[in-house]
Design a protein around this motif. Structure first.
Motif, PDB file in Angstrom:
ATOM      1  N   VAL A 146      15.958 -25.268  62.266  1.00 56.13           N
ATOM      2  CA  VAL A 146      15.716 -26.225  62.835  1.00 56.13           C
ATOM      3  C   VAL A 146      17.162 -26.477  63.834  1.00 56.13           C
ATOM      4  N   ALA A 147      16.702 -26.083  65.020  1.00 59.50           N
ATOM      5  CA  ALA A 147      17.656 -25.554  66.267  1.00 59.50           C
ATOM      6  C   ALA A 147      17.654 -26.442  67.324  1.00 59.50           C
ATOM      7  N   THR A 148      18.787 -26.666  67.896  1.00 59.05           N
ATOM      8  CA  THR A 148      19.166 -27.050  69.392  1.00 59.05           C
ATOM      9  C   THR A 148      19.780 -26.181  70.193  1.00 59.05           C
ATOM     10  N   VAL A 149      19.554 -25.837  71.309  1.00 61.58           N
ATOM     11  CA  VAL A 149      19.960 -24.824  72.095  1.00 61.58           C
ATOM     12  C   VAL A 149      20.630 -25.712  73.214  1.00 61.58           C
TER      13      VAL A 149
ATOM     14  N   GLU B  60      21.734 -29.759  76.573  1.00 56.47           N
ATOM     15  CA  GLU B  60      20.537 -29.360  75.692  1.00 56.47           C
ATOM     16  C   GLU B  60      19.482 -28.792  76.557  1.00 56.47           C
TER      17      GLU B  60
ATOM     18  N   SER C 257      14.790 -27.309  71.983  1.00 61.19           N
ATOM     19  CA  SER C 257      14.969 -27.530  70.465  1.00 61.19           C
ATOM     20  C   SER C 257      13.584 -26.915  69.735  1.00 61.19           C
TER      21      SER C 257
ATOM     22  N   ALA D 285      11.832 -25.987  65.622  1.00 55.01           N
ATOM     23  CA  ALA D 285      11.689 -26.213  64.156  1.00 55.01           C
ATOM     24  C   ALA D 285      10.902 -25.392  63.449  1.00 55.01           C
TER      25      ALA D 285
ATOM     26  N   HIS E 140      10.531 -19.010  71.107  1.00 55.08           N
ATOM     27  CA  HIS E 140      10.694 -20.263  72.195  1.00 55.08           C
ATOM     28  C   HIS E 140      11.442 -19.441  73.264  1.00 55.08           C
TER      29      HIS E 140
ATOM     30  N   VAL F  95      23.757 -22.493  69.786  1.00 52.43           N
ATOM     31  CA  VAL F  95      22.798 -22.912  69.136  1.00 52.43           C
ATOM     32  C   VAL F  95      23.253 -23.602  67.784  1.00 52.43           C
ATOM     33  N   ARG F  96      22.678 -24.952  67.781  1.00 58.00           N
ATOM     34  CA  ARG F  96      23.124 -25.937  66.720  1.00 58.00           C
ATOM     35  C   ARG F  96      22.042 -25.689  65.822  1.00 58.00           C
TER      36      ARG F  96
ATOM     37  N   ASP G  22      20.536 -27.504  62.393  1.00 55.07           N
ATOM     38  CA  ASP G  22      20.481 -28.652  61.283  1.00 55.07           C
ATOM     39  C   ASP G  22      20.214 -28.000  59.789  1.00 55.07           C
TER      40      ASP G  22
ATOM     41  N   TYR H 293      16.464 -31.210  56.186  1.00 54.79           N
ATOM     42  CA  TYR H 293      15.166 -31.523  57.290  1.00 54.79           C
ATOM     43  C   TYR H 293      14.078 -31.563  56.442  1.00 54.79           C
TER      44      TYR H 293
END
Length: 809
Positions: A89-92, A98, A101, A103, A109, A126-127, A129, A134
């Motif tokens: 579960v990532a946010t780039v 941003e 994202s 999941a 991606h 890269v965050r 979660d 999740y």
């Protein structure tokens, strides 16, 4: 121009919310947070002792990966951040903005970032979660679904066995698990190349479906080449798709190992205006799945190049809980171990991942067939948003990615989910909610038919071909045989008459050196807490002891427990394999559970979590030999079954003798046999051979050429064994030692465990039964100067009757 720059250096990882103790930790990419924390000395090795129990916080924590990079020189129209695998579960974030994202661990991606870049140093973060939280949130939103484990793995597109299994630990990972890089390009790029490779009579056909992504409306030229054949296509401004057909006259065919060679041909597609190329090594072969009806039900036979293949296989799980640690060299070693055990197929199990290019490249080279499950296993899976869209996206990507590989011969929709719906009391708790049927019976077959039409699809395993039939019906499709391990003596395999066995197995502990490494905080005893922590199966150790039954004596100490349970595992699986192979062509495949382990554990594997071969591996090498003699019950008596899974006829005279324990013949005969290529012949034995006067003191022996089988008329606990006597000598040899054992008495299931003296030592054979006067030489590979006396005595050298009648009583 097109330039790809890996972004694999300078990464750090930090726990979120901030924890000063876990901030700015050096990170490996590809990798995961567990291995980063382990390398930094912040956690104990999760594979040792019960350290796993203290690491669940990692899966419940958010993580921030960060690095810096500079942009390559030169002009370019587009810049994409290419993420081949984000777990999960990532946010780039690029330069604080941003970029996109994700999941889904099972797909790649590509994020357009040109407008976010700047001259000089750029930042990339890269965050991740918490995957645990999740998945729990998705479960709460969609409604719970039944399954064998309480963990929420059906609610996140992630390697299911991360959440624990009956052979694996609960280590829920996060991280950049496959490469990440910056792709700068102009004009256009090759977005997708999808070859459909078939045979047209003697010719090979490659139908190439090529998609380009454009940054400019200019004419484009595509050129494709393979084996002296070429084709060209022109794309007018605005066009993005082209089809090219290549015909190769009379190519050498790619065959499964044991059926022929594995020639491959370089296939190249080039985009002329940019110089970008796509390249794969392909093989020309056809594959069909024969499920035609017959008098016994319906067949389940893989047919390659028009030839039915009897599958001698094993199931494959992720070779490490942290997949980035699985190197090319490690994959090569593991697949070589499969081939050396006379296997011709691996099934990539549905609780893991779509295997890597390196895995498939090795399989292509070796001629090792592969069945790839779509990653769904042992649970009801929701079909709600956003999961349904993610499933389709991953399936479309992975089918296209793996389509060029000749080793891949079958897609399977899931592992045991259809059986779960039938047999595991799911229907009432589901209360009409979705459970995955639309994936297995509609979406996935449509995707395969559209994108990989030359390769068969099967909705699941076990599955009988029709939802109106029980999925584990032995007369149809694939079966999983687990009543034996869970409830019955291993002789219960003889009650099954399946068409294809996709799973069956029996447990045994790992090598002694592996157990000594995995347990550092307590004794090596079957009931010790550390040992029990590495036994994940329900009542596993009790089933191990129950499985000894009347076959072997109860263990007196840990060394007995280790040898006897390993031996019983080997015998149980051998019994099943020989029974199923003797049923060919009614039964056309056995896939043992399992080849490998993902960590050091007591399990069904033939190769343990440290890569050491268990006695089962040696037994499989014999049971999976091209030519096999086995004694089977037939029509109230006994028969010798000669199995010839080779391209040459097997002719000769089977020398059969009923012997006493001193090796003297009590009755003997010679039986002529002519076994056709890929054939099985059953030769009934006359009563004088098949019926012992004293079952406790007699053996049946059958030999044809180099093949031999021995059948004892009683279980070991009832055999009147003499105390084993033998002469053992040790001599130096290149790379190690030779151990020659000459039997004075019968010596049953002789085994040498050199890893007790040198953890890196390996022996070339094991579980050899010698009759009086016979000898065997074992090659021990070691770099150490091992003590000959230790190498030839208890507990390094073992046999069933080493302690004489009192031990076997």
């Amino acid at each position: 121009m097109s330039v790809y720059r890996p972004l694999s250096h300078g990464w750090t990882v930090t726990a979120l919310p901030g924890d000063p103790a876990v901030a700015g930790v050096p990170a490996s990419v590809p990798g995961c947070v567990h291995t980063d924390l382990l390398a930094a000395g912040l956690i104990d090795d999760p594979y040792l002792d019960d350290n796993e129990n203290r690491l669940s916080w990692i899966g419940r924590t958010g993580w921030l990966y960060e690095t810096e990079f500079t942009v390559p020189d030169g002009d370019f129209h587009r810049a994409d951040l290419v993420c081949e695998g984000l777990d999960t579960v990532a946010t780039v974030i690029v330069n604080g903005v941003e970029a996109g994202s994700a999941a889904n661990m099972h797909r790649s991606h590509r994020f357009a970032v040109r407008e976010l870049l700047r001259e000089g140093v750029n930042t990339l973060a890269v965050r991740f979660d918490s995957p645990q939280r999740y998945a729990e949130e998705q479960r709460a939103a969609m409604g719970d679904r039944p399954g064998p484990y309480p963990e929420p793995y059906p609610f996140i597109r992630k390697m299911a066995c991360n959440f624990g299994w009956d052979w694996g630990p609960n280590l829920v990972t996060s991280g950049i698990w496959r490469p990440i890089g910056l792709h700068t390009w102009s004009l256009a790029r090759l977005e997708q190349v999808r070859p459909v490779i078939t045979l047209d009579g003697p010719d090979g056909l490659v139908r190439l479906h090529v998609t380009v992504e454009r940054a400019a409306d200019v004419p484009l030229t595509l050129t494709a080449r393979v084996a002296g054949s070429s084709a060209r296509a022109r794309l007018a401004p605005g066009e993005t798709r082209a089809e090219l057909t290549l015909r190769v006259s009379d190519p050498d065919l790619w065959w499964p190992r044991g059926y022929g060679a594995q020639p491959r041909y370089p296939l190249t597609v080039e985009l002329a205006e940019t110089g970008e190329t796509w390249h794969r090594e392909i093989g020309f072969r056809s594959v069909e799945l024969d499920t035609s009806p017959d008098e016994a039900g319906s067949r389940f036979t893989l047919v390659v190049n028009g030839v039915p293949v009897f599958v001698r296989g094993a199931n494959w799980i992720p070779d490490d809980c942290f997949p980035a640690r699985v190197t090319v060299e490690r994959l090569a070693e593991r697949l070589d171990q499969a081939c050396a055990a006379n296997m011709n197929l691996l099934r990539v199990w549905g609780g893991g991942v779509y295997e890597s290019e390196e895995f498939y490249e090795a399989a292509d080279r070796l001629g090792l067939l592969v069945i790839q499950d779509f990653p769904f296993a042992c649970a009801a899976y929701p079909e709600d948003a956003p999961l349904a869209a993610e499933v389709e996206a991953e399936a479309r990507e992975q089918v296209v990615r793996l389509a060029p590989h000749p080793s891949l011969v079958l897609w399977v929709g899931n592992n045991e989910n259809i059986m779960g719906y039938f047999d595991w009391d799911w229907q009432e708790p589901l209360a009409g909610r979705t459970w995955g049927a639309a994936y297995y019976l509609d979406l996935l077959p449509r995707v395969v038919a559209e994108l990989d039409p030359a390769r068969p699809y099967w909705p699941g395993t076990p599955y009988s071909g029709d939802m109106g039939l029980h999925p584990n019906d032995p007369a149809h499709g694939t079966v999983h045989v687990w009543d034996v391990w869970n409830e019955r003596d291993y002789t219960g395999y003889a009650d099954w008459r399946p068409r294809f066995v996709a799973e069956f197995g029996f447990q045994g502990p790992p090598a002694h050196a592996t157990m000594r490494r995995m347990i550092t905080d307590g004794p090596l005893e079957p009931g010790a807490p550390g040992v029990l922590h590495h036994q994940k199966a329900a009542d596993g150790n009790a089933k191990l002891l129950r499985g000894l039954g009347a076959h072997l004596p109860p263990p007196r100490d840990f060394d007995d427990w280790h040898y006897l349970t390993q031996l019983n595992q080997a015998r149980a699986v051998t019994f099943g394999v020989e029974h199923f192979r003797a049923l060919a062509p009614h039964c056309m495949g056995t896939i043992v559970w399992q080849l490998n382990d993902c960590w050091p554990v007591i399990s069904w594997a033939a190769v343990d979590g440290d890569g050491r071969r268990k006695p089962l591996w040696y037994a499989l090498r014999r049971a999976y030999a091209d030519r096999l003699l086995t004694v089977q019950p037939r029509d109230g008596g006994l028969a010798v079954v000669a199995v010839n899974d080779s391209d040459l006829a097997w002719r000769g005279e089977i020398a059969v003798a009923r012997l006493n324990l001193t090796g003297e013949p009590l009755a003997k005969d010679v039986l002529a046999v002519d076994v056709p290529p890929r054939g099985v012949v059953t030769v009934p034995l006359p009563p004088g051979l098949a019926t012992p006067a004293d079952p406790a003191a007699e053996i049946l022996a059958a030999e044809l050429g180099e093949a031999r089988t021995l059948r004892f008329f009683a279980e070991d606990t009832a055999v009147a064994y003499p105390r084993a006597e033998f002469d053992a000598t040790v001599t130096p040899a290149a790379g190690g030692l030779l151990v020659t054992v000459r039997a004075v008495t019968v010596v049953r299931d002789l085994a040498i465990f050199p890893d007790r003296l040198d953890p890196d030592a390996v022996v070339d054979d094991m579980l050899v039964t010698l009759l009086p006067g016979e000898s065997a030489t074992f090659r021990v590979r070691t770099s150490r100067d091992l003590d000959p006396a230790a190498l030839t005595s208890h507990p390094v050298l073992r046999c069933v009757n080493e302690k004489g009648p009192s031990h076997a009583a």
